[in-house]
Design a protein around this motif. Structure first.
Motif, PDB file in Angstrom:
ATOM      1  N   ALA A 111      13.861  78.322 102.984  1.00  0.00           N
ATOM      2  CA  ALA A 111      15.218  78.774 103.273  1.00  0.00           C
ATOM      3  C   ALA A 111      16.272  77.893 102.618  1.00  0.00           C
ATOM      4  O   ALA A 111      16.073  76.692 102.423  1.00  0.00           O
ATOM      5  CB  ALA A 111      15.441  78.800 104.783  1.00  0.00           C
ATOM      6  N   THR A 112      17.392  78.529 102.275  1.00  0.00           N
ATOM      7  CA  THR A 112      18.574  77.796 101.843  1.00  0.00           C
ATOM      8  C   THR A 112      19.795  78.398 102.532  1.00  0.00           C
ATOM      9  O   THR A 112      19.863  79.624 102.720  1.00  0.00           O
ATOM     10  CB  THR A 112      18.769  77.849 100.315  1.00  0.00           C
ATOM     11  N   ASP A 113      20.722  77.534 102.909  1.00  0.00           N
ATOM     12  CA  ASP A 113      21.965  78.012 103.508  1.00  0.00           C
ATOM     13  C   ASP A 113      23.177  77.643 102.648  1.00  0.00           C
ATOM     14  O   ASP A 113      24.308  77.649 103.135  1.00  0.00           O
ATOM     15  CB  ASP A 113      22.135  77.465 104.923  1.00  0.00           C
ATOM     16  N   ASP A 114      22.920  77.351 101.374  1.00  0.00           N
ATOM     17  CA  ASP A 114      24.008  77.056 100.452  1.00  0.00           C
ATOM     18  C   ASP A 114      24.947  78.267 100.376  1.00  0.00           C
ATOM     19  O   ASP A 114      24.536  79.363  99.973  1.00  0.00           O
ATOM     20  CB  ASP A 114      23.461  76.749  99.061  1.00  0.00           C
ATOM     21  N   THR A 115      26.177  78.076 100.785  1.00  0.00           N
ATOM     22  CA  THR A 115      27.100  79.194 100.952  1.00  0.00           C
ATOM     23  C   THR A 115      27.302  79.980  99.667  1.00  0.00           C
ATOM     24  O   THR A 115      27.243  81.223  99.666  1.00  0.00           O
ATOM     25  CB  THR A 115      28.467  78.679 101.460  1.00  0.00           C
ATOM     26  N   THR A 116      27.526  79.293  98.567  1.00  0.00           N
ATOM     27  CA  THR A 116      27.768  79.977  97.300  1.00  0.00           C
ATOM     28  C   THR A 116      26.554  80.792  96.875  1.00  0.00           C
ATOM     29  O   THR A 116      26.670  81.967  96.480  1.00  0.00           O
ATOM     30  CB  THR A 116      28.116  78.962  96.196  1.00  0.00           C
ATOM     31  N   PHE A 117      25.375  80.187  96.988  1.00  0.00           N
ATOM     32  CA  PHE A 117      24.139  80.871  96.581  1.00  0.00           C
ATOM     33  C   PHE A 117      23.873  82.091  97.463  1.00  0.00           C
ATOM     34  O   PHE A 117      23.537  83.175  96.969  1.00  0.00           O
ATOM     35  CB  PHE A 117      22.966  79.901  96.645  1.00  0.00           C
ATOM     36  N   VAL A 118      24.029  81.914  98.779  1.00  0.00           N
ATOM     37  CA  VAL A 118      23.766  83.018  99.699  1.00  0.00           C
ATOM     38  C   VAL A 118      24.758  84.154  99.480  1.00  0.00           C
ATOM     39  O   VAL A 118      24.378  85.337  99.486  1.00  0.00           O
ATOM     40  CB  VAL A 118      23.813  82.523 101.166  1.00  0.00           C
ATOM     41  N   ASP A 119      26.016  83.828  99.252  1.00  0.00           N
ATOM     42  CA  ASP A 119      27.018  84.867  98.987  1.00  0.00           C
ATOM     43  C   ASP A 119      26.686  85.642  97.718  1.00  0.00           C
ATOM     44  O   ASP A 119      26.807  86.877  97.666  1.00  0.00           O
ATOM     45  CB  ASP A 119      28.407  84.242  98.860  1.00  0.00           C
ATOM     46  N   GLU A 120      26.266  84.940  96.687  1.00  0.00           N
ATOM     47  CA  GLU A 120      25.920  85.610  95.433  1.00  0.00           C
ATOM     48  C   GLU A 120      24.673  86.481  95.603  1.00  0.00           C
ATOM     49  O   GLU A 120      24.577  87.565  95.015  1.00  0.00           O
ATOM     50  CB  GLU A 120      25.703  84.571  94.336  1.00  0.00           C
ATOM     51  N   ALA A 121      23.726  85.983  96.393  1.00  0.00           N
ATOM     52  CA  ALA A 121      22.521  86.778  96.650  1.00  0.00           C
ATOM     53  C   ALA A 121      22.871  88.061  97.392  1.00  0.00           C
ATOM     54  O   ALA A 121      22.367  89.150  97.071  1.00  0.00           O
ATOM     55  CB  ALA A 121      21.511  85.960  97.450  1.00  0.00           C
ATOM     56  N   ASN A 122      23.734  87.965  98.398  1.00  0.00           N
ATOM     57  CA  ASN A 122      24.160  89.160  99.121  1.00  0.00           C
ATOM     58  C   ASN A 122      24.864  90.149  98.201  1.00  0.00           C
ATOM     59  O   ASN A 122      24.618  91.357  98.264  1.00  0.00           O
ATOM     60  CB  ASN A 122      25.091  88.766 100.276  1.00  0.00           C
ATOM     61  N   GLU A 123      25.725  89.622  97.324  1.00  0.00           N
ATOM     62  CA  GLU A 123      26.438  90.493  96.393  1.00  0.00           C
ATOM     63  C   GLU A 123      25.475  91.171  95.431  1.00  0.00           C
ATOM     64  O   GLU A 123      25.598  92.372  95.137  1.00  0.00           O
ATOM     65  CB  GLU A 123      27.472  89.672  95.618  1.00  0.00           C
ATOM     66  N   HIS A 124      24.479  90.409  94.953  1.00  0.00           N
ATOM     67  CA  HIS A 124      23.500  90.971  94.017  1.00  0.00           C
ATOM     68  C   HIS A 124      22.696  92.092  94.660  1.00  0.00           C
ATOM     69  O   HIS A 124      22.560  93.185  94.083  1.00  0.00           O
ATOM     70  CB  HIS A 124      22.553  89.879  93.528  1.00  0.00           C
ATOM     71  N   TRP A 125      22.165  91.837  95.856  1.00  0.00           N
ATOM     72  CA  TRP A 125      21.301  92.831  96.476  1.00  0.00           C
ATOM     73  C   TRP A 125      22.099  93.990  97.061  1.00  0.00           C
ATOM     74  O   TRP A 125      21.567  95.105  97.180  1.00  0.00           O
ATOM     75  CB  TRP A 125      20.397  92.181  97.517  1.00  0.00           C
ATOM     76  N   GLN A 126      23.368  93.765  97.376  1.00  0.00           N
ATOM     77  CA  GLN A 126      24.231  94.886  97.756  1.00  0.00           C
ATOM     78  C   GLN A 126      24.381  95.838  96.577  1.00  0.00           C
ATOM     79  O   GLN A 126      24.299  97.069  96.736  1.00  0.00           O
ATOM     80  CB  GLN A 126      25.596  94.372  98.205  1.00  0.00           C
ATOM     81  N   GLY A 127      24.583  95.278  95.380  1.00  0.00           N
ATOM     82  CA  GLY A 127      24.666  96.118  94.195  1.00  0.00           C
ATOM     83  C   GLY A 127      23.379  96.863  93.920  1.00  0.00           C
ATOM     84  O   GLY A 127      23.382  98.053  93.575  1.00  0.00           O
ATOM     85  N   SER A 128      22.249  96.184  94.089  1.00  0.00           N
ATOM     86  CA  SER A 128      20.948  96.835  93.897  1.00  0.00           C
ATOM     87  C   SER A 128      20.743  97.946  94.915  1.00  0.00           C
ATOM     88  O   SER A 128      20.205  99.022  94.590  1.00  0.00           O
ATOM     89  CB  SER A 128      19.825  95.801  94.022  1.00  0.00           C
ATOM     90  N   TRP A 129      21.170  97.697  96.128  1.00  0.00           N
ATOM     91  CA  TRP A 129      21.046  98.703  97.179  1.00  0.00           C
ATOM     92  C   TRP A 129      21.833  99.966  96.823  1.00  0.00           C
ATOM     93  O   TRP A 129      21.336 101.084  96.956  1.00  0.00           O
ATOM     94  CB  TRP A 129      21.541  98.117  98.504  1.00  0.00           C
TER      95      TRP A 129
END
Length: 271
Positions: A111-129
């Motif tokens: 797990a990682t809770d790095d805010t910038t990384f997690v935000d970018e991951a959410n944005e990426h997978w939201q786009g994929s969704w």
């Protein structure tokens, strides 16, 4: 975190209340996810983005598919297909990203809770969704099936059906050969001496399978010596067929024992 797949999902999802992306997991991990979501009292909305083959595997297993349909109806689960590789199974929440790394009986959750990384991951997978395709289960929710059985045939039939379907899934393991939900329906009907017309009409109305599928499975079970029928005259039209158990092993047997024996007979025929 190192634990079983089920334990990992319990830990990750227990305190979540928003939307969670689960991406790129395999069949066994999907099964663990569905089990956990079904048990959570206050579940987040999980957006499962998986390969089409994985979701088709869910759809081909009545217990998994009806459980997933229940979760979809409750707005707890959404399903879409994607061929985009995730590298490994991922769980992406609002505040952490967990990479699922399997190792035999256990799975590590890195797990990682790095805010910038997690935000970018959410944005990426939201786009994929948003670019992905919705996946239709075409299976009724488990509660709908069970409630309709109770209403149509009574609670004893519903209890035996639930027991038999759970037992046959354990017997089948990861394979799809042997007894299925249609065969289980017919065997339960035979155990309670119900009419073929009634159980096949119920099955078609609720969305388990067509009358033709029930008829073909009835013939298969007869050929295996598992059930038999007797004619029941009616006022108008052709006589109806009452389903009866035919195998001597079934006398006094529980629904679970009937399912196991029938599964064994059908599996040997199909191999």
């Amino acid at each position: 975190m190192v634990a079983s797949k089920t334990e990992l999902f319990e830990r990750i999802l227990d305190d979540e209340s928003g939307e969670v992306f689960v991406v790129g997991i395999d069949n066994d991990t999907t099964e663990a996810l569905l089990d956990v979501l079904g048990d959570l009292d206050d579940s987040p909305t999980v957006r499962l983005l998986a390969a089409e083959s994985v979701l088709k595997g869910v759809r081909s297993d009545f217990v998994l598919a009806s459980t997933a349909a229940e979760l979809v109806e409750a707005d707890t689960l959404e399903l879409r297909t994607s061929d985009e590789p995730a590298g490994t199974g991922l769980v992406v929440t609002d505040d952490q990203l967990v990479s699922l790394v399997p190792a035999g009986r256990y799975t590590a959750g890195l797990a990682t809770d790095d805010t910038t990384f997690v935000d970018e991951a959410n944005e990426h997978w939201q786009g994929s969704w948003e670019r992905s395709d919705e996946f239709a289960l075409r299976t009724p929710a488990r509660s709908q099936v069970e409630e309709s059985l109770t209403e149509t045939f009574g609670p004893d039939v519903e209890t035996d059906f639930r027991t038999m379907v759970n037992a046959l899934r354990t017997a089948r393991g990861s394979g799809n050969d042997g007894l299925d939900e249609v065969g289980a329906s017919l065997l339960v009907a035979a155990k309670h001496e119900a009419l073929l017309y009634d159980i096949s009409k119920w099955g078609e109305d609720v969305g388990v399978a067509s009358k033709a599928t029930f008829s073909r499975m009835k013939t298969t079970l007869e050929q295996q010596g598992l059930i038999t029928t007797e004619k029941v005259p009616i006022d108008v039209g052709r006589p109806r067929l009452r389903l009866l158990l035919a195998d001597d092993r079934f006398e006094g047997a529980s629904a679970e024992e009937i399912a196991s024996a029938a599964h064994g007979s059908l599996s040997r025929t199909q191999t």
